[in-house]
Motif scaffolding. Structure first.
Motif, PDB file in Angstrom:
ATOM      1  N   LEU A 101       9.360  -9.296  -2.695  1.00 62.46           N
ATOM      2  CA  LEU A 101       8.764  -8.347  -3.118  1.00 62.46           C
ATOM      3  C   LEU A 101       8.549  -9.017  -4.142  1.00 62.46           C
ATOM      4  O   LEU A 101       6.724  -8.124  -4.571  1.00 62.46           O
ATOM      5  N   LYS A 102       8.913  -9.370  -5.454  1.00 61.63           N
ATOM      6  CA  LYS A 102       8.406  -9.255  -6.428  1.00 61.63           C
ATOM      7  C   LYS A 102       7.545 -10.618  -6.459  1.00 61.63           C
ATOM      8  O   LYS A 102       6.346 -10.047  -8.097  1.00 61.63           O
ATOM      9  N   ILE A 103       7.358 -11.151  -6.175  1.00 64.49           N
ATOM     10  CA  ILE A 103       6.431 -12.776  -5.894  1.00 64.49           C
ATOM     11  C   ILE A 103       5.682 -12.370  -5.601  1.00 64.49           C
ATOM     12  O   ILE A 103       4.438 -12.348  -6.206  1.00 64.49           O
ATOM     13  N   GLY A 104       5.148 -11.383  -4.316  1.00 62.14           N
ATOM     14  CA  GLY A 104       4.024 -11.473  -3.757  1.00 62.14           C
ATOM     15  C   GLY A 104       3.065 -10.522  -4.485  1.00 62.14           C
ATOM     16  O   GLY A 104       2.232 -10.296  -4.953  1.00 62.14           O
ATOM     17  N   ASN A 105       4.070  -9.246  -5.873  1.00 62.54           N
ATOM     18  CA  ASN A 105       3.814  -8.218  -6.198  1.00 62.54           C
ATOM     19  C   ASN A 105       2.723  -8.887  -6.994  1.00 62.54           C
ATOM     20  O   ASN A 105       1.924  -8.610  -8.037  1.00 62.54           O
TER      21      ASN A 105
END
Length: 416
Positions: free
Chosen positions: A260-264
């Motif tokens: 989630l962090k990377i995609g965001n």
């Protein structure tokens, strides 16, 4: 019996480590398994129809189905053993005998499409009349996932629990005995469904706990020292299993958070599985990173419900265009994750998405084996895998230096 059984049910439900609490309720992995197993059964039927079903359990679509079932653990440990091909005994006789193989396929198809109890019983009686060696009520573990309110699962521990509770002497391995046991279970399940569930898995779990002597029918003064030592070992084993499940869940949450962090950070709309959005890792709630509402996707309701259970999805900002999808696997079936990603892939039209399985390092061989299967390789799905250690180690760097989703190729691996 009524007061006695009620007290046992209370004991069963109040034990936080009983299968009722660890497997039956609040377990999204159990619910996910129903669709995966149903899809697997459809594949078994199709393989038999088209003469692709092999002459050994290993490597067949039936192995996939039983793997999904046994990875439910608890009540279904050992469910695959009766289906292993035993050449010296010629059992179960559905691998080398073509007539028996076809009969088994037709049985599964008829049960899959059955609308009521009478049709299911009719199919069971017909299968029993064929006297196919080694094909007994172990099949009920498959049927349970097709009709959970009508067919209870069945194994040694469950029948032992049944005999202890009802002071009976039923035996394993006979469909006629199974049907008698089923009648009692269905009757009890109907009486106590408000306490347990219409799903027979709850009552079967109760019998399993009794059969494993993890749930005592009364005071334990009657236990010998040997029996008490055995009970203590079982309780300690259950404590260890519970601790392992908690550790696995935390690891799963960690990997979801990294994704989630990377995609965001890459500028995409991201969302966690519908049943995971309230979760967090290291104080970071998924709901604070995920978009509030699931983007509009032109999918049939059943497929959409499955897609919403994919662990992490990345969408092009402000749209419903999927960029990448991730299934994080731990102790659950890799095959079920592949099915969910395949469902999504078959429903999309631009063929530019990338699909990833995120797996523990010690399961790399398992994922390579699954992705190497002809049925997967023949598909048009771009499916790769990422190891936990790589995702953890490079998360911050991917966030800092990545421009778009292609940065994930730096840590992803493909099967040749």
């Amino acid at each position: 019996m009524n007061d006695h059984l009620q007290s046992i049910i209370n004991q069963y439900k109040n034990d936080r480590e009983s299968v009722y609490n660890t497997w039956f309720i609040n377990n999204e992995e159990r619910l996910k398994a129903f669709r995966s197993i149903r899809r697997g059964v459809l594949q078994v039927i199709d393989d038999i129809k088209n003469k692709r079903f092999g002459n050994d359990f290993k490597g067949t679509s039936l192995e996939f189905v039983l793997t999904c079932i046994t990875e439910q653990k608890q009540v279904f440990e050992g469910a695959s053993h009766p289906f292993y091909w035993k050449p010296k005994l010629r059992i179960p006789d559905i691998y080398e005998n073509q007539e028996n193989k076809v009969a088994f396929g037709q049985f599964l198809e008829n049960c899959l499409t059955a609308k009521n109890e009478e049709q299911l019983i009719k199919e069971i009686l017909h299968l029993d009349s064929l006297k196919i060696k080694g094909l007994g009520p172990a099949v009920a573990s498959i049927l349970y996932f097709l009709h959970p309110t009508l067919i209870p699962p069945f194994n040694t521990a469950i029948i032992n629990g049944f005999n202890y509770l009802f002071k009976d002497k039923k035996k394993l391995g006979s469909w006629s005995e199974y049907l008698k046991i089923r009648e009692v279970i269905m009757d009890m399940n109907k009486k106590y469904c408000n306490e347990l569930s219409l799903d027979t898995g709850a009552f079967a779990g109760l019998l399993f706990e009794i059969g494993m002597q993890k749930l005592l029918l009364g005071k334990d003064e009657y236990l010998s020292e040997t029996e008490r030592n055995r009970l203590e070992k079982l309780i300690e084993k259950r404590h260890q299993e519970k601790r392992k499940e908690t550790e696995d869940e935390q690891l799963h949450n960690e990997m979801q958070y990294h994704l989630l962090k990377i995609g965001n950070a890459l500028g995409y709309d991201v969302i966690a599985a519908s049943n995971d959005r309230s979760k967090s890792w290291n104080g970071n709630k998924f709901s604070f990173i995920s978009v509030k509402d699931f983007p509009d996707l032109p999918l049939e309701k059943e497929v959409l419900n499955t897609v919403k259970l994919i662990d992490v999805l990345w969408f092009k900002k402000g749209t419903g265009q999927v960029v990448a999808a991730f299934e994080v696997e731990k102790s659950t079936s890799i095959y079920s994750g592949i099915l969910r990603l395949t469902d999504l892939s078959c429903s999309l039209v631009n063929n530019e998405e990338v699909f990833y399985l995120v797996v523990p390092d010690n399961r790399e061989k398992d994922v390579v084996m699954q992705l190497s299967r002809p049925s997967i390789k023949k598909g048009q799905v771009q499916m790769k895998y990422i190891c936990f250690s790589e995702l953890r180690q490079h998360c911050d760097a991917l966030c800092k230096f990545g421009d778009d989703h292609s940065i994930m190729q730096k840590i992803a691996r493909a099967v040749a």
